[in-house]
Enzyme design. Structure first.
Site, PDB file in Angstrom:
ATOM      1  N   ALA A 195       0.824  -1.211   0.000  1.00 48.88           N
ATOM      2  CA  ALA A 195       0.000   0.000   0.000  1.00 48.88           C
ATOM      3  C   ALA A 195       0.859   1.262   0.000  1.00 48.88           C
ATOM      4  O   ALA A 195       0.394   2.325   0.406  1.00 48.88           O
ATOM      5  CB  ALA A 195      -0.943   0.005   1.203  1.00 48.88           C
ATOM      6  N   HIS A 203      14.421  -4.588 -17.337  1.00 47.52           N
ATOM      7  CA  HIS A 203      13.913  -3.349 -16.744  1.00 47.52           C
ATOM      8  C   HIS A 203      15.010  -2.757 -15.857  1.00 47.52           C
ATOM      9  O   HIS A 203      14.935  -2.774 -14.633  1.00 47.52           O
ATOM     10  CB  HIS A 203      12.649  -3.645 -15.931  1.00 47.52           C
ATOM     11  CG  HIS A 203      12.051  -2.445 -15.267  1.00 47.52           C
ATOM     12  ND1 HIS A 203      11.682  -1.312 -15.954  1.00 47.52           N
ATOM     13  CD2 HIS A 203      11.745  -2.203 -13.964  1.00 47.52           C
ATOM     14  CE1 HIS A 203      11.166  -0.433 -15.106  1.00 47.52           C
ATOM     15  NE2 HIS A 203      11.209  -0.943 -13.894  1.00 47.52           N
ATOM     16  N   ILE A 258       5.519  -5.954  -9.968  1.00 51.18           N
ATOM     17  CA  ILE A 258       6.103  -4.624 -10.113  1.00 51.18           C
ATOM     18  C   ILE A 258       7.364  -4.483  -9.258  1.00 51.18           C
ATOM     19  O   ILE A 258       8.255  -3.701  -9.565  1.00 51.18           O
ATOM     20  CB  ILE A 258       5.072  -3.532  -9.745  1.00 51.18           C
ATOM     21  CG1 ILE A 258       3.890  -3.571 -10.737  1.00 51.18           C
ATOM     22  CG2 ILE A 258       5.704  -2.151  -9.739  1.00 51.18           C
ATOM     23  CD1 ILE A 258       2.828  -2.515 -10.488  1.00 51.18           C
ATOM     24  N   ARG A 285      13.572   2.173  -4.376  1.00 50.96           N
ATOM     25  CA  ARG A 285      14.925   2.686  -4.587  1.00 50.96           C
ATOM     26  C   ARG A 285      15.110   4.043  -3.917  1.00 50.96           C
ATOM     27  O   ARG A 285      14.184   4.819  -3.801  1.00 50.96           O
ATOM     28  CB  ARG A 285      15.216   2.837  -6.084  1.00 50.96           C
ATOM     29  CG  ARG A 285      15.505   1.562  -6.789  1.00 50.96           C
ATOM     30  CD  ARG A 285      16.337   1.806  -8.031  1.00 50.96           C
ATOM     31  NE  ARG A 285      15.596   2.479  -9.084  1.00 50.96           N
ATOM     32  CZ  ARG A 285      16.156   2.899 -10.215  1.00 50.96           C
ATOM     33  NH1 ARG A 285      17.450   2.740 -10.411  1.00 50.96           N
ATOM     34  NH2 ARG A 285      15.437   3.475 -11.148  1.00 50.96           N
ATOM     35  N   GLY A 330       1.660   1.034  -5.028  1.00 54.54           N
ATOM     36  CA  GLY A 330       0.484   0.202  -4.827  1.00 54.54           C
ATOM     37  C   GLY A 330      -0.790   1.015  -4.690  1.00 54.54           C
ATOM     38  O   GLY A 330      -1.824   0.689  -5.285  1.00 54.54           O
ATOM     39  N   ASP A 360      -1.116  -4.681   3.144  1.00 52.58           N
ATOM     40  CA  ASP A 360       0.230  -4.235   3.487  1.00 52.58           C
ATOM     41  C   ASP A 360       0.619  -4.830   4.834  1.00 52.58           C
ATOM     42  O   ASP A 360      -0.237  -5.199   5.643  1.00 52.58           O
ATOM     43  CB  ASP A 360       0.303  -2.713   3.544  1.00 52.58           C
ATOM     44  CG  ASP A 360       1.720  -2.181   3.412  1.00 52.58           C
ATOM     45  OD1 ASP A 360       2.111  -1.813   2.289  1.00 52.58           O
ATOM     46  OD2 ASP A 360       2.450  -2.163   4.426  1.00 52.58           O
TER      47      ASP A 360
END
Length: 309
Positions: free
Chosen positions: A8, A175, A118, A82, A12, A32
């Site tokens: 979340a 990616h 993701i 990140r 998300g 979450d």
């Protein structure tokens, strides 16, 4: 139709917000590990329903996977984001354990779910999800190339001074800042090659800017981006639940396609109600194929780290 978004955080929650606004499902679960976060964001979104005019029921849950039972599609965004100067690859140790646990718990309650991954490093997390679950490969989809292609269209639109909606442009490969491959040769502006309008220098700079698109945003805002990644995840949910058969670049398992096997990598795929339905092979030239092979080698090296965890 029921959709679950695991994680979340910013990505998300943005993904869930897009799903609800488009009424892609009757029930949406936000889950979450942090106490109260998913419940709070779910209530906040539901309080916008009367203002935005959607009827999707959104509920939040703190680590209670029973609330996700019967989900048709599950979007996995959980894991550390990140920070400036950090590569996606540096997240592998922590996020691998999180993604493995999430997938195993989801399947206890939703054995037929389609997964959209993701979490970073996305190619390796997609490969991990495939190997850890053992479910049919068409039900494991990595989102990365969908986002990278959207960023490619943005960069092209900035240089051409046109609407991104009038562009077709594809990014394949991993990616990552050094592994993605924007296919300039195939990019078109309303069916006309963009190479007709851009100098070689502009083409090269557009490719470079696309490849560091995520890192650029991380440096600017201090963490990973969320609006475009969340929208990319929701776009994949939409083409699945509406069985649209749209062509997206997604990270899927390759078994000989594009000259690679036993790896999950970004390639053009048709997405529908059963997940990814077929890989579309673009004819890569010698230079593009060499870049694709180099990208695969880098991703395979990351995948090898999973054996040490």
């Amino acid at each position: 139709m029921k959709v679950t978004v695991v994680g979340a955080g910013a990505v998300g929650a943005t993904c869930a917000d897009n799903i609800a606004r488009k009424e892609l499902c009757e029930e949406l679960v936000l889950l979450d590990i942090k106490e109260g976060l998913a419940e709070g964001k779910a209530q906040d979104m539901m309080q916008s329903a009367t203002l935005l005019g959607f009827d999707t029921r959104i509920t939040g849950s703190t680590n209670d996977y029973s609330k996700t039972a019967g989900s048709d599609v599950v979007v996995v965004t959980s894991g550390l984001p990140r920070k400036p100067g950090m590569t996606r690859e540096e997240l592998i140790g922590t996020n691998a354990g999180i993604v493995r646990t999430v997938c195993e718990n989801i399947l206890k309650y939703s054995p037929n779910a389609i997964f959209i991954i993701i979490s970073n490093p996305m190619d390796t997390m997609t490969y991990l999800a495939l190997k850890a679950t053992g479910i049919p490969k068409n039900r494991i989809i990595g989102m990365g190339g969908t986002l990278d292609s959207a960023r490619f269209k943005y960069q092209l639109s900035q240089r051409l001074g046109c609407s991104p909606a009038d562009l077709n442009a594809v990014v394949v490969g991993g990616h990552g800042d050094t592994t993605m491959i924007p296919l300039m040769r195939y990019a078109t502006w309303n069916s006309v090659p963009v190479t007709n309008f851009l100098s070689l220098n502009d083409q090269e700079q557009t490719i470079k800017d696309t490849m560091v698109g995520g890192a650029t945003l991380t440096k600017l805002i201090g963490t990973s981006a969320w609006y475009a990644p969340g929208a990319a995840g929701a776009a994949l949910v939409e083409t699945i639940v509406r069985d649209e058969k749209k062509l997206f670049t997604c990270c899927v398992e390759l078994n000989g396609e594009y000259g690679q096997s036993d790896i999950c990598l970004g390639v053009p795929v048709v997405i529908g109600k059963s997940g990814w339905e077929k890989i579309v092979e673009f004819g890569l030239n010698e230079e593009e194929q060499a870049l694709f092979n180099k990208s695969a080698d880098a991703v395979r090296s990351m995948n090898d780290v999973l054996k040490t965890l």
